[in-house]
Each structure stands twice: as C-alpha cells, then as structure tokens.
Design a protein around this motif. Structure first.
Motif, mmCIF file in Angstrom:
data_model
loop_
_atom_site.group_PDB
_atom_site.id
_atom_site.type_symbol
_atom_site.label_atom_id
_atom_site.label_comp_id
_atom_site.label_asym_id
_atom_site.label_seq_id
_atom_site.Cartn_x
_atom_site.Cartn_y
_atom_site.Cartn_z
ATOM 1 N N THR A 1 68.520 43.294 31.673
ATOM 2 C CA THR A 1 67.313 43.438 32.480
ATOM 3 C C THR A 1 66.410 42.213 32.284
ATOM 4 O O THR A 1 66.072 41.850 31.157
ATOM 5 N N LYS B 1 74.874 50.106 29.877
ATOM 6 C CA LYS B 1 74.433 49.356 28.697
ATOM 7 C C LYS B 1 74.286 47.874 29.027
ATOM 8 O O LYS B 1 73.311 47.220 28.627
ATOM 9 N N ASP C 1 73.803 46.502 32.038
ATOM 10 C CA ASP C 1 72.696 46.293 32.962
ATOM 11 C C ASP C 1 71.349 46.370 32.241
ATOM 12 O O ASP C 1 70.436 45.572 32.512
ATOM 13 N N ILE C 2 71.230 47.334 31.316
ATOM 14 C CA ILE C 2 69.969 47.486 30.576
ATOM 15 C C ILE C 2 69.729 46.278 29.678
ATOM 16 O O ILE C 2 68.616 45.741 29.606
ATOM 17 N N ASN C 3 70.785 45.827 29.005
ATOM 18 C CA ASN C 3 70.648 44.665 28.115
ATOM 19 C C ASN C 3 70.299 43.399 28.888
ATOM 20 O O ASN C 3 69.668 42.490 28.358
#
Length: 323
Positions: free
Chosen positions: A85, A79, A81-83
């Motif tokens: 990006t 979560k 890492d995705i946020n």
C-alpha cells in the motif's frame, strides 16, 4: 477458520501422505491429524481416506481442496497488496497463453512491458491447451489468459480481442509445382496433403476438422503434435504440411525458400482469440495491470499489417463487406 488448517489440508492432498506432509510442514503427525479432524468436524464431512496409494480426498475433500486453493491464494495476495500500500505495484501474476497462436507471439512483448512499467511484478507464463488453462482460471490457480475462445464456459468470461485467419504451411516439394507460387489454396486441395496437426482437443484442430467436413474432404493426418518447434521441424524435413495462424506460420517459414505459406480459401478459416478471466474472483491489482497491458499489446498487434497488407481486424472488415 484457521488458514493454517487449510494450508495443511492442501499440502496433504498435494503430497498424498500424512507422514511426508508432516515432515515438510515441520508438524508432528498427531498434531497434523488433529487439524484434519478439526476441519472434518467444522464441515461435518469426511475429507480424507487412507488407501494403498496413500491418502486421498473424498468428494467433499475435493470440493474443499478447490476452494482452499483459492482462499489461500487470495490471502497471500491480500498480504502482498497490504504490504505494498502506497508503494509501487508488486506481486506475482500467472498468465496463460495458447500455443500455436498469436498469444505465444505476445509473450516476450508482455514480459518486456511489465519489466519496464511494473518491475515489482513477477510474471509466470504458462503455455497450454485452452481447456487446461480455463480450468486453472476457474480454480483460482491462474489469474488470466489469452487463448482461443471456445464459447461459453461456466466459471470464466471471455473478452474478444482479435480474429485470426489460418494458413497452410507446407514444404515446397509437397505442393503441385503449378500451384506452389500462389498466395492462396482451396480447402479441398489442402485435404489432399499429408498434414501434421494439433490433437483434436485443440481449437485450431477442431476448426480444421469442421471446415473439412463442410467441404466433404477427409484430412490426411499423419501426426498429431502440440509443440510448435516440433511441427516446424516436421515441415522443414518435408514430412508434411500444417495449418496455423499467420503469426506461427510466418515464424516457421521465415528465411526459408523451401517452405510456402498460403491463405486457405473456399472457405477460409477464422478463430477468435480472447482474454479469459474468472467470473467469480476479482483480479488483484498486479493482475489487473497485466491484463490491461496484455490487451494493449494484443490490440497493437491487431493493428499491424499482415501478409496481405491488411490488419487482422481490417481483413475481417473486408470479409464482412464482401459478404
């Protein structure tokens, strides 16, 4: 698999009570019990048992607990890492450092470097015995560590960074006046001193014991202590001497005329310090950059002149040529 069930299961095991876990999770106890039943149905195993001490995991439950911690931690990191990006690198990184070693000396430089280059990373620094730290890495509770290399351990891998030499740190009155101003002391002579050493599960202590046995000397251990500040105070008070790597030895003796540091010879004592990571779980992006920073700082330390004007690696090379 619903991750909420895994989270509830981990919380119950951590707390040891369905009732208290339900209150903390803000879930009705019957609903929480149903989540556990669903997990047991999914795996076909009983996971929890009630006892006089509360709720305890079965053997199958202990296995699921270990895996659930890793899964939940990876989900949290995913979560993050995705946020993040396209943004600056950010997240939490748990780093283990071995006490009584160069590793502890590198804690502050590492913290400064992370703050300067990656201010979005939050470091958790944990100083503990190598065996404890390697187990935390195996179970996914810690990202990486800089610890003494104990050899092959299933579930983790070691990347050697430097070799540390051990030194005697002693109150001046404890030594023979004729030998007190020397820069070296034989292992046989160290065996005749009152010693304050780490416990037997510590790599430094194991190395000392093995070396003493090779020489045929019995260590006169008057106390076993894991805390560097406490060991330092014991030496300052004249209670006994200790054996430590140069970084810790220098810190104890710095600015004191009543404390002597001598290289131990005949034979000398050397131990490897390595970066430790899991061989099963990949590092997150924040953990990878912290690992690279720690390796950079450790290599820089390895290139710094020590007590004899040689670097740790240079001393190792000299020893190889002499041999």
């Amino acid at each position: 698999m619903d991750s909420r069930r895994l989270h509830a299961f981990v919380k119950i095991v951590d707390i040891g009570s369905l009732t208290r876990a339900a209150a903390i999770l803000h879930i009705a106890q019957p609903a929480l019990s149903q989540q556990i039943v669903a997990l047991e149905t999914h795996f076909g195993k009983q996971l929890l048992v009630r006892s006089k001490r509360g709720v305890l995991p079965t053997e199958a439950g202990k296995t699921l607990y270990r895996h659930a911690q890793v899964v939940l931690r990876q989900l949290d990191q995913a979560k993050t890492d995705i946020n993040n990006t396209g943004r600056t690198i950010a997240g939490q990184v748990n780093v283990g450092l071995a006490p009584l070693s160069t590793a502890a000396t590198l804690a502050l430089p590492l913290l400064k470097a992370v703050r300067e280059r990656y201010p979005g990373i939050v470091l958790q620094i944990n100083e503990n015995i190598g065996g404890v730290i390697s187990e935390l890495i195996m179970t996914g509770k810690m990202d990486l560590a800089f610890i003494y290399d104990p050899g092959t351990i299933r579930g983790v891998k070691f990347e050697p960074i430097l070799t540390e030499e051990l030194f005697l740190v002693a109150p001046r009155p404890l030594l023979d006046p004729k030998k007190a101003d020397r820069t070296e002391i034989a292992t046989e002579d160290v065996g005749g001193l009152d010693l304050v050493l780490p416990t037997k599960i510590h790599t430094v202590r194991q190395l000392v014991d093995i070396t003493f046995r090779r020489v045929g000397v019995d260590a006169m251990v008057i106390a076993e202590i894991e805390s560097v500040p406490t060991i330092a105070r014991a030496v300052w008070e004249g209670l006994g001497a200790t054996i430590l790597p140069w970084s810790a030895a220098h810190a104890i003796a710095s600015g004191r005329d009543d404390v002597i540091v001598q290289r131990i010879t005949a034979p000398s004592m050397h131990t490897k310090v390595s970066l430790c990571t899991s061989d099963q779980w990949p590092l997150s992006e924040p953990a990878q950059v912290v690992k690279d920073l720690l390796a950079e700082i450790a290599h820089a330390y390895a290139a710094e002149p020590q007590a004899d004007g040689l670097t740790p690696m240079g001393r190792k090379e000299r020893k190889r040529k002499v041999a």
